[in-house]
Structures are given as structure tokens and as C-alpha cells.
Scaffold this motif. Structure first.
Motif, PDB file in Angstrom:
ATOM      1  N   GLY A 105       0.795  -1.214   0.000  1.00 45.63           N
ATOM      2  CA  GLY A 105       0.000   0.000   0.000  1.00 45.63           C
ATOM      3  C   GLY A 105       0.830   1.268   0.000  1.00 45.63           C
ATOM      4  O   GLY A 105       0.325   2.342  -0.307  1.00 45.63           O
ATOM      5  N   SER A 106       2.113   1.139   0.349  1.00 52.07           N
ATOM      6  CA  SER A 106       2.999   2.303   0.384  1.00 52.07           C
ATOM      7  C   SER A 106       4.438   1.826   0.307  1.00 52.07           C
ATOM      8  O   SER A 106       4.737   0.646   0.533  1.00 52.07           O
ATOM      9  CB  SER A 106       2.791   3.115   1.670  1.00 52.07           C
ATOM     10  OG  SER A 106       3.230   2.364   2.793  1.00 52.07           O
ATOM     11  N   VAL A 107       5.332   2.753   0.014  1.00 50.52           N
ATOM     12  CA  VAL A 107       6.756   2.425   0.009  1.00 50.52           C
ATOM     13  C   VAL A 107       7.207   2.065   1.413  1.00 50.52           C
ATOM     14  O   VAL A 107       8.069   1.205   1.604  1.00 50.52           O
ATOM     15  CB  VAL A 107       7.579   3.611  -0.537  1.00 50.52           C
ATOM     16  CG1 VAL A 107       9.071   3.331  -0.441  1.00 50.52           C
ATOM     17  CG2 VAL A 107       7.193   3.896  -1.982  1.00 50.52           C
ATOM     18  N   MET A 144       9.480  -1.110   2.588  1.00 45.55           N
ATOM     19  CA  MET A 144      10.694  -0.952   3.385  1.00 45.55           C
ATOM     20  C   MET A 144      10.617  -1.768   4.676  1.00 45.55           C
ATOM     21  O   MET A 144      11.606  -2.365   5.103  1.00 45.55           O
ATOM     22  CB  MET A 144      10.904   0.523   3.725  1.00 45.55           C
ATOM     23  CG  MET A 144      11.252   1.398   2.533  1.00 45.55           C
ATOM     24  SD  MET A 144      11.252   3.167   2.995  1.00 45.55           S
ATOM     25  CE  MET A 144      12.476   3.176   4.303  1.00 45.55           C
ATOM     26  N   GLY A 145       9.431  -1.799   5.271  1.00 46.62           N
ATOM     27  CA  GLY A 145       9.263  -2.541   6.517  1.00 46.62           C
ATOM     28  C   GLY A 145       9.599  -4.008   6.359  1.00 46.62           C
ATOM     29  O   GLY A 145      10.218  -4.618   7.244  1.00 46.62           O
ATOM     30  N   ALA A 183      12.634  -6.033   8.064  1.00 49.22           N
ATOM     31  CA  ALA A 183      12.310  -7.249   8.811  1.00 49.22           C
ATOM     32  C   ALA A 183      13.228  -8.388   8.384  1.00 49.22           C
ATOM     33  O   ALA A 183      13.718  -9.162   9.224  1.00 49.22           O
ATOM     34  CB  ALA A 183      10.848  -7.630   8.587  1.00 49.22           C
ATOM     35  N   PHE A 184      13.483  -8.506   7.090  1.00 45.13           N
ATOM     36  CA  PHE A 184      14.393  -9.540   6.602  1.00 45.13           C
ATOM     37  C   PHE A 184      15.791  -9.344   7.171  1.00 45.13           C
ATOM     38  O   PHE A 184      16.418 -10.287   7.674  1.00 45.13           O
ATOM     39  CB  PHE A 184      14.453  -9.527   5.073  1.00 45.13           C
ATOM     40  CG  PHE A 184      15.647 -10.248   4.510  1.00 45.13           C
ATOM     41  CD1 PHE A 184      15.698 -11.633   4.497  1.00 45.13           C
ATOM     42  CD2 PHE A 184      16.741  -9.530   4.025  1.00 45.13           C
ATOM     43  CE1 PHE A 184      16.814 -12.294   4.011  1.00 45.13           C
ATOM     44  CE2 PHE A 184      17.855 -10.185   3.531  1.00 45.13           C
ATOM     45  CZ  PHE A 184      17.892 -11.573   3.520  1.00 45.13           C
ATOM     46  N   VAL A 196       9.749 -11.610  10.990  1.00 45.41           N
ATOM     47  CA  VAL A 196       8.784 -12.069   9.997  1.00 45.41           C
ATOM     48  C   VAL A 196       8.152 -10.858   9.320  1.00 45.41           C
ATOM     49  O   VAL A 196       7.704  -9.928   9.986  1.00 45.41           O
ATOM     50  CB  VAL A 196       7.689 -12.933  10.661  1.00 45.41           C
ATOM     51  CG1 VAL A 196       6.653 -13.350   9.620  1.00 45.41           C
ATOM     52  CG2 VAL A 196       8.314 -14.163  11.304  1.00 45.41           C
ATOM     53  N   GLY A 197       8.115 -10.859   7.989  1.00 47.63           N
ATOM     54  CA  GLY A 197       7.526  -9.762   7.243  1.00 47.63           C
ATOM     55  C   GLY A 197       6.148 -10.108   6.721  1.00 47.63           C
ATOM     56  O   GLY A 197       5.752 -11.275   6.696  1.00 47.63           O
ATOM     57  N   SER A 198       5.416  -9.106   6.279  1.00 53.67           N
ATOM     58  CA  SER A 198       4.042  -9.322   5.824  1.00 53.67           C
ATOM     59  C   SER A 198       3.968 -10.177   4.570  1.00 53.67           C
ATOM     60  O   SER A 198       2.988 -10.884   4.353  1.00 53.67           O
ATOM     61  CB  SER A 198       3.371  -7.968   5.544  1.00 53.67           C
ATOM     62  OG  SER A 198       4.008  -7.299   4.453  1.00 53.67           O
TER      63      SER A 198
END
Length: 421
Positions: free
Chosen positions: A284-286, A290-291, A295-296, A301-303
Motif C-alpha cells: 500500500g505504500s513504500v 521498506m518494513g 524485517a528480513f 517475519v515480514g508481511s
């Protein structure tokens, strides 16, 4: 000296006599100023408007990863120009080439650091109601001392914050940037085909928004992992018209998992989500993109991969550096399990291996391993024989790639090939 040229103008190294410093001077091509038989008056007017808009918009973007504008003016020949900070370094495209060469100081993590700085600049621009529309590695400069700048805002467009809906900026019309590295075209399409979102390829500017820049950043990450741009073949070839036609038909590039199978699964998941054909399926956004990259890097754990049990398990290990050794031990133990999983003649040894791994799992300090990891390990020990080998191999592959133990994968493959059927 010349630092590069595009369809609208050229960038030169220049000397600021007043402040006694070198600067980068961008000059609009003479053909857009002087009457000639090849460019009509309306095209010249639009080119001049775009040039002014690039200078004006860039000057209003006050961010450490966007080049500051020093001056704007008109030369003796009537050509408008503006000056910027001179960056001594290389483009991200060159950095990626170095990263994929032997013994390079540019590791994946270091390259991701530069990429994240570029993402910060785009996120800031979106917050200010501006989108770039021509994101590619050639438009990201990496300085000698770590500075990163997003450059070439010649296709900048105002957006309506909150919706990401493109709103035409004054003086800006449909056009395409040019440049050897990007396979660009002079027609109604805006952007560089190799890194262009599908909605840009159909030349419907009402469908273009900040999600189009998200796609562009995903395409850059694709290039980082694969070592070549999306849609290019193994020899680095691609035809712009063929790429545009594929985009218009909703066909994406070769899946990143096929092109860069040894790259981290988490980053491949980020690429897949950012480059989704449908804008609503992207981040939904940059900031969200980036998040996941952060996280990686941090082992969380990332979305984009939160449903993958292997990656959830690995995130548990990565958050606890002391367990890296345990991860290696588990790999070696599970290689033994796979080697014996189909060999009825070695059932006794199989039982010994199970006993050793069971003791290993049960002896772990409470809280040092995520429930997902413990479940996967116990599944490899206690699960049904038919599916145990596959589950173990998936876990081994994920851990081996993340730990840089590719030799274990080769050993595991050889062991499976030699097992009795």
C-alpha cells in the motif's frame, strides 16, 4: 565533461566560479529551444515545461537522498539549465553488477542498505504529493562515501495524497525518458519499460499512482537479486516493444524464484508482492515495502512471507545469534535423517538419528526457539515416513541458503540420488 544524456537534456560537469566548486549542470537539448524542422513548436513548449517542472519540483524536495538544486537559469543560446550537487560515485546499476562479480566488496546486505535509502527518498516524495514515474537502477546514484541519491525527476508528477491518484503537473505531458540502460521509447507511454508498472504501459495516466512507483522499486529489487533487469534474458537482451506488449497483456517477467532461486525467500516474496500485476495486490505504500526489507535484515517475519512456516522458523533463529550453531547442527542431523528415510536396510541407524534429534529438541532452553521451529523439527522426527523427507528438505534448503551453506544442499542432493528406492 559530459556525465550523461537523455531524451530531454544532458548533464555536464561544470565549475561554479562564485563559490569555487564543481557542480552538475543539466542543460535542455538545443533542439527543444532553437526552431528546427524535426521538432514542432508544441513539442518544444512541452519539453521546456517538463524541464522547468523537474527543476522546480526537485528544488522543493528537501531530503538527504534527493540532489539539491543550486541554481536555475537560461544560457546565452536560450537553453534553460539548472545546477545540482555533483555526485562522485556510481549508479546502482553499476553497484549491482559489482555485487554479482567474484570477490566484490558489495554484499547483498550492503546493496540493500543503499536501496533502502532510495526508498526513503521516494516515500518522502510521496508524502509531499510527488511521484517519480521512472525508477530504475540508473537513476539511483551511490556516492563514494555511502551517500545515495535518487536522480532524474524529469517525469515527475503531482499526486493527490491519500489516494495516490495521478494529477497532471503543470507543463507535464505524456512522454518517455530515454537512456541506453532502460530501453526507453518516445511515445505516449511514461517511464522505462523494463521497470514500468503495467498501468503505465497502457498510457492511461488516471490509473497511475504511487503504487506505480512501488512496482518500480520492486523491479529494482528484482534486478538486485537476479543480476539483470526484469524481462531481460540470460544474455541481457530485451526489446522495448515486446516488453510493453507483455505489460499490456498483464504478463509479468519470469518469476524471481526461477531467475534467482538461491536468493533469500523473503526478498523474493517482497519482489513478488511489489510487482503484482494488479495495483491493489501490491504494498500500500513504500513504507510497507521498506518494513519487509528491514524485517528480513533483522531476522523478523515480514508481511509478504508471514504464512511460510520455514521462514517463520528461520526468523526465530536469526533473532537469536547464539542459535546459528544449533541451526547448523540441525541441518547436519536432518541430512542424516533424509539419507536414511528411504533405506529400509538402515532402519536401526534411522532410530538412532531420531533419538539424537529428539534429545536435541527436548534439551533446548525454554523460549530459545519459536514454536514454529520446534514443530517443524519434531515433525521431521515423528511425522509420517511418506512426507517427512520433503518437509525436512524444505527446512534444510531454507536454513542452508540463509547460512550460506550451499555445500550442504549439494551433499543432500547426492545423498538422495544414491538412496535405494
Amino acid at each position: 565533461g559530459s556525465l550523461g544524456a537523455g531524451g530531454a537534456g544532458a548533464v555536464h560537469r561544470a565549475w561554479d566560479e562564485d563559490l569555487e566548486r564543481q557542480v552538475a549542470l543539466k542543460l535542455l537539448h538545443e533542439k527543444y529551444v532553437v526552431p528546427n524542422q524535426f521538432v514542432d513548436d508544441s513539442t518544444q513548449e512541452r519539453a521546456q515545461g517538463r524541464f522547468l517542472e523537474e527543476a522546480r519540483t526537485t528544488a522543493q524536495l528537501d531530503h538527504p537522498n534527493i540532489l539539491p538544486i543550486h541554481d536555475f537559469g537560461v544560457g546565452a543560446s536560450g537553453q534553460p539549465y539548472f545546477t545540482m550537487k555533483l555526485v562522485k560515485g556510481r549508479s546502482l546499476a553499476e553497484v549491482i553488477d559489482r555485487m554479482h562479480s567474484p570477490d566484490s566488496p558489495w554484499t547483498l546486505t550492503r546493496t540493500l542498505g543503499a536501496f533502502l535509502k532510495a526508498c526513503e527518498a521516494i516515500s518522502y516524495a510521496h508524502d509531499k504529493g510527488v511521484m517519480h514515474r521512472d525508477l530504475k537502477p540508473a537513476n539511483i546514484m551511490v556516492g563514494e562515501f555511502g551517500a545515495v541519491y535518487v536522480v532524474d525527476w524529469g517525469l515527475v508528477r503531482r499526486v493527490e495524497r491519500g489516494r495516490g491518484q495521478g494529477q497532471g503537473a503543470p507543463g507535464v505531458s505524456a512522454g518517455v525518458s530515454t537512456g541506453e540502460a532502460g530501453l526507453t521509447l518516445d511515445n505516449q507511454v511514461v517511464g522505462t519499460p523494463l521497470y514500468m508498472a503495467p498501468e503505465q504501459a497502457v498510457a492511461d495516466q488516471d490509473k497511475v499512482g504511487i503504487w506505480s512507483d512501488v512496482y518500480g522499486l520492486g523491479a529494482i529489487l528484482y534486478h538486485i537479486l537476479a543480476g539483470r533487469a526484469p524481462y531481460k534474458d540470460a544474455r541481457g537482451r530485451a526489446q522495448a516493444q515486446e516488453v510493453l506488449e507483455a505489460l499490456r497483456q498483464g504478463k509479468g517477467p519470469d518469476p524471481i524464484g526461477e531467475v534467482a532461486p538461491k536468493s533469500p525467500f523473503a526478498l523474493r516474496a517482497v519482489v513478488t508482492k511489489a510487482m503484482a500485476i494488479a495495483p491493489e495486490d501490491r504494498y500500500g505504500s513504500v513504507g510497507e515495502l521498506m518494513g519487509d526489507i528491514v524485517a528480513f535484515i533483522e531476522g523478523r517475519v515480514g508481511s509478504a512471507w508471514h504464512l511460510n512456516p520455514v521462514m517463520r522458523a528461520w526468523a526465530g533463529i536469526k533473532r537469536r545469534p547464539l542459535l546459528v550453531g544449533l541451526g547448523l547442527a540441525c541441518i547436519l542431523m536432518m541430512v542424516l535423517v533424509v539419507r536414511t528415510s528411504r533405506a529400509a536396510a538402515r532402519q536401526e541407524q534411522n532410530s538412532v538419528d531420531r533419538k539424537e534429534i529428539t534429545e536435541l529438541v527436548e534439551g533446548l532452553r525454554p523460549g530459545t526457539v519459536t514454536p514454529e521451529l520446534e514443530e517443524l523439527l519434531k515433525g521431521a522426527i515423528e511425522g509420517p515416513e511418506a512426507g517427512r523427507g520433503r518437509a525436512v528438505r524444505e527446512l534444510v534448503e531454507a536454513l542452508a541458503v540463509e547460512l550460506g551453506q550451499d555445500g550442504l544442499l549439494e551433499e543432500l542432493g547426492g545423498a538422495e540420488a544414491n538412496e535405494p528406492r
